[in-house]
Design a protein around this motif. Structure first.
Motif, mmCIF file in Angstrom:
data_model
loop_
_atom_site.group_PDB
_atom_site.id
_atom_site.type_symbol
_atom_site.label_atom_id
_atom_site.label_comp_id
_atom_site.label_asym_id
_atom_site.label_seq_id
_atom_site.Cartn_x
_atom_site.Cartn_y
_atom_site.Cartn_z
ATOM 1 N N ALA A 63 8.017 -3.707 16.139
ATOM 2 C CA ALA A 63 9.227 -4.417 16.547
ATOM 3 C C ALA A 63 10.163 -4.700 15.376
ATOM 4 O O ALA A 63 11.365 -4.926 15.574
ATOM 5 N N TYR A 64 9.621 -4.676 14.150
ATOM 6 C CA TYR A 64 10.414 -4.991 12.962
ATOM 7 C C TYR A 64 10.938 -3.743 12.254
ATOM 8 O O TYR A 64 11.728 -3.850 11.317
ATOM 9 N N LEU A 65 10.462 -2.580 12.668
ATOM 10 C CA LEU A 65 10.810 -1.352 11.960
ATOM 11 C C LEU A 65 12.059 -0.716 12.561
ATOM 12 O O LEU A 65 12.273 -0.759 13.771
ATOM 13 N N ILE A 90 -4.273 -1.213 0.315
ATOM 14 C CA ILE A 90 -2.820 -1.102 0.254
ATOM 15 C C ILE A 90 -2.308 -1.779 -1.006
ATOM 16 O O ILE A 90 -2.942 -2.695 -1.550
ATOM 17 N N ALA A 91 -1.140 -1.336 -1.458
ATOM 18 C CA ALA A 91 -0.612 -1.796 -2.746
ATOM 19 C C ALA A 91 0.047 -3.155 -2.661
ATOM 20 O O ALA A 91 0.091 -3.886 -3.656
ATOM 21 N N CYS A 92 0.572 -3.509 -1.492
ATOM 22 C CA CYS A 92 1.369 -4.733 -1.369
ATOM 23 C C CYS A 92 1.127 -5.350 0.003
ATOM 24 O O CYS A 92 1.158 -4.635 1.010
ATOM 25 N N PRO A 93 0.911 -6.662 0.083
ATOM 26 C CA PRO A 93 0.618 -7.291 1.368
ATOM 27 C C PRO A 93 1.850 -7.803 2.115
ATOM 28 O O PRO A 93 1.717 -8.530 3.096
ATOM 29 N N VAL A 94 3.043 -7.428 1.688
ATOM 30 C CA VAL A 94 4.258 -7.977 2.280
ATOM 31 C C VAL A 94 4.356 -7.617 3.768
ATOM 32 O O VAL A 94 3.944 -6.539 4.192
ATOM 33 N N THR A 95 4.863 -8.569 4.554
ATOM 34 C CA THR A 95 5.163 -8.324 5.965
ATOM 35 C C THR A 95 6.674 -8.235 6.133
ATOM 36 O O THR A 95 7.443 -8.665 5.272
ATOM 37 N N ALA A 96 7.076 -7.650 7.255
ATOM 38 C CA ALA A 96 8.502 -7.411 7.493
ATOM 39 C C ALA A 96 9.240 -8.727 7.756
ATOM 40 O O ALA A 96 8.688 -9.665 8.338
ATOM 41 N N GLU A 97 10.492 -8.771 7.354
ATOM 42 C CA GLU A 97 11.340 -9.927 7.629
ATOM 43 C C GLU A 97 11.636 -10.014 9.133
ATOM 44 O O GLU A 97 11.735 -8.998 9.808
ATOM 45 N N PRO A 98 11.737 -11.250 9.667
ATOM 46 C CA PRO A 98 11.762 -12.537 8.979
ATOM 47 C C PRO A 98 10.419 -13.268 8.988
ATOM 48 O O PRO A 98 10.390 -14.507 8.990
ATOM 49 N N GLN A 99 9.320 -12.538 9.021
ATOM 50 C CA GLN A 99 8.017 -13.196 9.005
ATOM 51 C C GLN A 99 7.821 -13.961 7.700
ATOM 52 O O GLN A 99 8.305 -13.557 6.641
ATOM 53 N N VAL A 100 7.095 -15.057 7.793
ATOM 54 C CA VAL A 100 6.862 -15.934 6.645
ATOM 55 C C VAL A 100 5.620 -15.453 5.908
ATOM 56 O O VAL A 100 4.567 -15.261 6.524
#
Length: 311
Positions: A54-56, A281-291
């Motif tokens: 839904a964020y992509l 995975i290299a980075c644990p970031v989630t898509a915006e606007p998730q906290v």
């Protein structure tokens, strides 16, 4: 690849690793795919809820589909979400993911506009008519705000519109109605009934489900494959113990503080933090606007992994 009928086993809904800038991290995505294949999974489901579909953007969805299908080849079937608000938009996604090589598409009911069951049925029939690959229904009322009635699913299965159901409704009685109805209906053959629950896989398989699509299987595919195999072998005592271990591991989704983030941010943040801590995975970031999770919350995810023997 032809999707087995019915599709059985563990089919993880593949997370979508992102770069710090929010782009698809293809090298991490392919490491994750290898991690899942090494765990013995029976298929892969990209562009679902755990994939942050839904964020992509449409471009990012295409990148994911092309990367995964190209990497997997014919080793296991790849199911791809074609999830959007209306039938024309869903058909655009069907075209994109099947051109990329997806073996089946996974489709929710329409959403945003309120829909009648007759409109939901029309949506699936039109999608199936124009899809070159099988269509799997995705029952996700928490997100699309309509429940797929068991009788409608069985009707669409009997006429060949649907090849399967991924049930993330939380309605165990309705799920059982589909399982038993599909087994009893003389016109339904090869229809896959898959649970989307992390916590009730053993119960779903005992009911007669064909397999599971648990988000936590990104973190511990071996654990879910072992659980599936124990259930299929009829070793219900060992299966219960395996399920309870996974239930404890699923506690990582409660690491995020509900006062400052939603359940989706907490769960997806925990899965990605766990995959990062495990070196997948290299980075644990989630898509915006998730906290994002705080360092302290990530530490709690690590404690869950250590307790499960995964660190």
């Amino acid at each position: 690849m032809t999707v087995p009928a019915p599709l059985t086993g563990v089919v993880p809904p593949v997370c979508t690793p992102l770069t710090p800038e929010g782009e698809v991290d293809v090298p991490s995505l392919l490491r994750l795919v290898d991690h899942l294949l090494d765990g013995g999974v029976s298929g892969l489901f990209v562009l679902g809820s755990s994939s942050e579909a839904a964020y992509l953007t449409d471009r990012q969805r295409r990148v994911v589909a092309e990367a995964v299908t190209g990497h997997v080849g014919k080793e296991v079937p790849v199911l791809a979400g074609a999830i959007d608000m209306t039938t024309p938009r869903v058909l655009d996604h069907v075209r994109s993911v099947t051109e990329a090589g997806a073996d089946a598409v996974v489709v929710t009911a329409p959403f945003y506009a309120r829909t009648h069951p007759a409109e939901i049925a029309r949506h699936y029939r039109l999608t199936a008519e124009r899809s070159p690959v099988p269509v799997v229904a995705y029952d996700l009322p928490a997100s699309v705000h309509s429940k797929l009635p068991a009788e409608l699913v069985l009707e669409l299965a009997a006429e060949g519109t649907l090849a399967g159901l991924k049930d993330s409704s939380g309605d165990e009685a309705g799920f059982r109605s589909v399982v038993t109805g599909a087994r009893a209906h003389p016109g339904i053959t090869g229809f896959s009934v898959l649970t989307g629950s992390e916590l009730l896989v053993d119960a779903a398989l005992a009911m007669g489900a064909d397999g599971a699509v648990p988000g936590l299987a990104n973190v511990d595919p071996h654990g879910y494959v072992r659980l599936y195999e124990l259930c299929r072998a009829g070793d219900w005592t060992a299966a219960r113990a395996a399920q309870e271990r996974l239930c404890a591991l699923f506690g990582m989704v409660r690491a995020g503080d509900p006062a400052r983030m939603g359940g989706g941010s907490a769960a997806l943040g925990a899965f990605k933090a766990a995959l990062h801590l495990r070196g997948v995975i290299a980075c644990p970031v989630t898509a915006e606007p998730q906290v994002p999770l705080s360092p302290e919350e990530v530490e709690r995810v690590g404690e869950s992994l250590a307790a499960a023997g995964l660190l």
